[in-house]
Design a protein around this motif. Structure first.
Motif, PDB file in Angstrom:
ATOM      1  N   SER A  10       8.375 -18.366 -54.956  1.00 30.90           N
ATOM      2  CA  SER A  10       7.486 -18.568 -53.818  1.00 30.90           C
ATOM      3  C   SER A  10       8.273 -18.419 -52.524  1.00 30.90           C
ATOM      4  O   SER A  10       9.437 -18.833 -52.432  1.00 30.90           O
ATOM      5  N   SER A  11       7.620 -17.853 -51.521  1.00 31.36           N
ATOM      6  CA  SER A  11       8.203 -17.773 -50.184  1.00 31.36           C
ATOM      7  C   SER A  11       7.929 -19.033 -49.378  1.00 31.36           C
ATOM      8  O   SER A  11       8.341 -19.119 -48.215  1.00 31.36           O
ATOM      9  N   LEU A  12       7.226 -19.994 -49.968  1.00 31.00           N
ATOM     10  CA  LEU A  12       6.836 -21.233 -49.280  1.00 31.00           C
ATOM     11  C   LEU A  12       6.032 -20.953 -48.019  1.00 31.00           C
ATOM     12  O   LEU A  12       6.028 -21.751 -47.078  1.00 31.00           O
ATOM     13  N   SER A  13       5.357 -19.796 -48.002  1.00 33.56           N
ATOM     14  CA  SER A  13       4.539 -19.371 -46.852  1.00 33.56           C
ATOM     15  C   SER A  13       5.353 -19.234 -45.573  1.00 33.56           C
ATOM     16  O   SER A  13       4.829 -19.402 -44.461  1.00 33.56           O
ATOM     17  N   LEU A  14       6.643 -18.912 -45.714  1.00 28.30           N
ATOM     18  CA  LEU A  14       7.489 -18.697 -44.547  1.00 28.30           C
ATOM     19  C   LEU A  14       7.150 -17.380 -43.879  1.00 28.30           C
ATOM     20  O   LEU A  14       6.734 -16.422 -44.539  1.00 28.30           O
ATOM     21  N   PRO A  15       7.356 -17.274 -42.571  1.00 34.21           N
ATOM     22  CA  PRO A  15       7.241 -15.978 -41.917  1.00 34.21           C
ATOM     23  C   PRO A  15       8.259 -15.002 -42.503  1.00 34.21           C
ATOM     24  O   PRO A  15       9.298 -15.406 -43.026  1.00 34.21           O
ATOM     25  N   GLU A  17      11.240 -12.299 -43.056  1.00 36.02           N
ATOM     26  CA  GLU A  17      12.617 -12.184 -42.583  1.00 36.02           C
ATOM     27  C   GLU A  17      13.272 -13.537 -42.302  1.00 36.02           C
ATOM     28  O   GLU A  17      14.146 -13.642 -41.433  1.00 36.02           O
ATOM     29  N   ASN A  18      12.871 -14.587 -43.020  1.00 32.98           N
ATOM     30  CA  ASN A  18      13.503 -15.885 -42.861  1.00 32.98           C
ATOM     31  C   ASN A  18      14.270 -16.266 -44.119  1.00 32.98           C
ATOM     32  O   ASN A  18      13.851 -15.966 -45.235  1.00 32.98           O
ATOM     33  N   TYR A  19      15.401 -16.939 -43.927  1.00 31.30           N
ATOM     34  CA  TYR A  19      16.201 -17.447 -45.028  1.00 31.30           C
ATOM     35  C   TYR A  19      15.749 -18.872 -45.373  1.00 31.30           C
ATOM     36  O   TYR A  19      15.243 -19.599 -44.516  1.00 31.30           O
ATOM     37  N   SER A  35      14.768 -24.083 -43.462  1.00 26.28           N
ATOM     38  CA  SER A  35      14.809 -22.624 -43.372  1.00 26.28           C
ATOM     39  C   SER A  35      15.246 -22.175 -41.992  1.00 26.28           C
ATOM     40  O   SER A  35      15.327 -22.974 -41.048  1.00 26.28           O
ATOM     41  N   SER A  36      15.508 -20.871 -41.872  1.00 27.60           N
ATOM     42  CA  SER A  36      16.004 -20.317 -40.616  1.00 27.60           C
ATOM     43  C   SER A  36      14.965 -20.334 -39.511  1.00 27.60           C
ATOM     44  O   SER A  36      15.302 -20.106 -38.345  1.00 27.60           O
ATOM     45  N   ASP A  37      13.704 -20.587 -39.837  1.00 25.32           N
ATOM     46  CA  ASP A  37      12.683 -20.721 -38.789  1.00 25.32           C
ATOM     47  C   ASP A  37      12.614 -22.145 -38.250  1.00 25.32           C
ATOM     48  O   ASP A  37      11.713 -22.472 -37.483  1.00 25.32           O
ATOM     49  N   ASP A  38      13.575 -23.012 -38.664  1.00 26.74           N
ATOM     50  CA  ASP A  38      13.688 -24.398 -38.208  1.00 26.74           C
ATOM     51  C   ASP A  38      12.626 -25.310 -38.821  1.00 26.74           C
ATOM     52  O   ASP A  38      12.401 -26.416 -38.350  1.00 26.74           O
ATOM     53  N   GLY A 331      17.384 -18.688 -51.399  1.00 27.00           N
ATOM     54  CA  GLY A 331      18.353 -17.746 -50.890  1.00 27.00           C
ATOM     55  C   GLY A 331      17.922 -16.975 -49.670  1.00 27.00           C
ATOM     56  O   GLY A 331      16.882 -17.253 -49.051  1.00 27.00           O
ATOM     57  N   GLU A 332      18.728 -15.974 -49.355  1.00 25.07           N
ATOM     58  CA  GLU A 332      18.518 -15.186 -48.149  1.00 25.07           C
ATOM     59  C   GLU A 332      17.413 -14.147 -48.310  1.00 25.07           C
ATOM     60  O   GLU A 332      17.119 -13.413 -47.361  1.00 25.07           O
ATOM     61  N   ASP A 333      16.804 -14.088 -49.482  1.00 22.81           N
ATOM     62  CA  ASP A 333      15.606 -13.258 -49.644  1.00 22.81           C
ATOM     63  C   ASP A 333      14.355 -14.002 -49.199  1.00 22.81           C
ATOM     64  O   ASP A 333      13.260 -13.442 -49.196  1.00 22.81           O
ATOM     65  N   GLY A 334      14.512 -15.287 -48.806  1.00 26.16           N
ATOM     66  CA  GLY A 334      13.379 -16.068 -48.332  1.00 26.16           C
ATOM     67  C   GLY A 334      12.522 -16.657 -49.434  1.00 26.16           C
ATOM     68  O   GLY A 334      11.368 -17.016 -49.192  1.00 26.16           O
TER      69      GLY A 334
END
Length: 373
Positions: A10-15, A17-19, A35-38, A331-334
């Protein structure tokens, strides 16, 4: 060698290009991720797409660290940020219940918690020639309980668990904390936190070089991992025996002997520690047992392989979940991915895991139990 299969992602519904930096337990069957989107998000271990957002702007200037603060039935999480604050979050209410500020608002790089003593500790970036190890009692979060400012001369990348050592007298305040430092300093320091004088509080110094991770394998054993993948194991010294000079075990650069490109971290399960080692070219992650008998060594014959891992992206965090008998990685694939043992004859499942992409795969159920514990 044993194999784990990716059962869900799952991407956890992140935008895009986020780690995903770190995952940590939040409550039984639930995990937190920064995550990198804070953002700070909670997801369900049984259904990774069941996600709730605790905060979309956890620290404003950027979240750096996440730790579970499990106290009884409470679901508390501690985070550190670049604006110089440590925040304590109530995962059920979705709000910050306490905030602590570092001296000079030095950016926080690492956090450690001990709910039994109401303690949170943080390590900071180097600011004005000082890197600080700061301590708070969460019952009085506005007041700094203790700080050490002279032992490190560069960023403090990690703060370990807080616990009393066997040879020391029990005390309401945690007696020992280990911190480690990266870049020019390269030190792993052990402190007696019942002592406010920093020179006297420092009971052991390990010079490892550019420390990435370090911590306790047990109350008497410390490990250190550098940014260039040098690994070592050190006996903890007894401050009451100044003549003691324990011999460390140096593994040097583990990349070639372990067939990896990088080391994520050391994970400790009920059956002992595992080194999580990644290979982007071969798109795999290995969990390699670290055993102490007859001597400290890596048991490569009994490693657990995660084929596919996070594709050609770096794995940032690994958690061994003994409750669900699963492994969770991010990981860095988000993506967050769940892993369980592969059926011996399930070639399709293994092939799917081995060709994992950054697209959103469908969940795949497995019935085997994860048994590296």
């Amino acid at each position: 060698m044993h194999t784990l299969t990716a059962t869900a992602a799952s991407s956890l519904s992140l935008p895009a290009e986020n780690y995903i930096y770190t995952i940590a337990p939040s409550a039984p069957g639930r995990f937190a991720a920064i995550s990198s989107d804070d953002s700070l998000r909670i997801f369900d271990a049984a259904n990774l797409d069941r996600v709730s957002v605790i905060s979309r702007k956890t620290h404003g200037a950027g979240v750096t660290s996440l730790r579970s603060y499990a106290a009884g039935e409470s679901q508390l999480l501690a985070t550190g940020g670049r604006e110089g604050k440590v925040k304590l979050w109530d995962a059920r209410a979705g709000t910050a219940v306490a905030e602590m500020e570092t001296p000079r608002n030095a950016p926080v790089l690492s956090v450690a918690c001990n709910p039994e003593t109401n303690t949170i500790a943080a390590g900071t970036e180097l600011v004005s020639s000082q890197a600080v190890v700061a301590f708070w009692d969460i019952r009085s979060p506005q007041a700094l309980r203790l700080q050490y400012v002279e032992s490190h001369n560069d960023d403090i990348t990690e703060v370990s668990k807080l616990f009393p050592m066997e040879y020391q007298i029990p005390n309401p305040w945690p007696k020992i904390i280990r911190t480690n430092l990266t870049r020019t300093d390269g030190l792993v320091n052990v402190y007696d936190t019942t002592i406010t004088d920093e020179d006297e509080a420092l009971v052991q110094v390990i010079n490892h070089g550019s420390v990435h991770h370090a911590g306790f394998l047990s109350e008497r054993t410390i490990y250190a991992l550098s940014h260039d993948e040098l690994f070592s194991v050190h006996p903890a010294t007894d401050p009451d025996d100044p003549a003691q000079d324990p011999e460390p075990v140096h593994f040097d650069d583990v990349r070639e002997p372990l067939g990896c490109e990088y080391v994520v971290q050391l994970c400790v399960g009920a059956q002992g520690p595992y080194l999580a080692a990644g290979n982007k070219i071969e798109k795999r992650l290995d969990l390699i047992p670290l055993v102490s008998r007859p001597a400290w060594q890596f048991d490569q014959e009994n490693l657990w392989r995660l084929p596919g891992a996070h594709g050609d992206e770096v794995v940032r965090s690994v958690y061994l979940d003994e409750q669900s008998q699963s492994v969770f990685t991010c990981g860095e694939d988000g993506f967050v991915r769940a892993w369980r043992p592969a059926d011996a004859g399930d070639d399709d499942a293994q092939a799917q895991a081995g060709s994992a992409k950054t697209s959103r795969p469908k969940d795949k159920k497995q019935k085997d139990r994860f048994k590296p514990y």
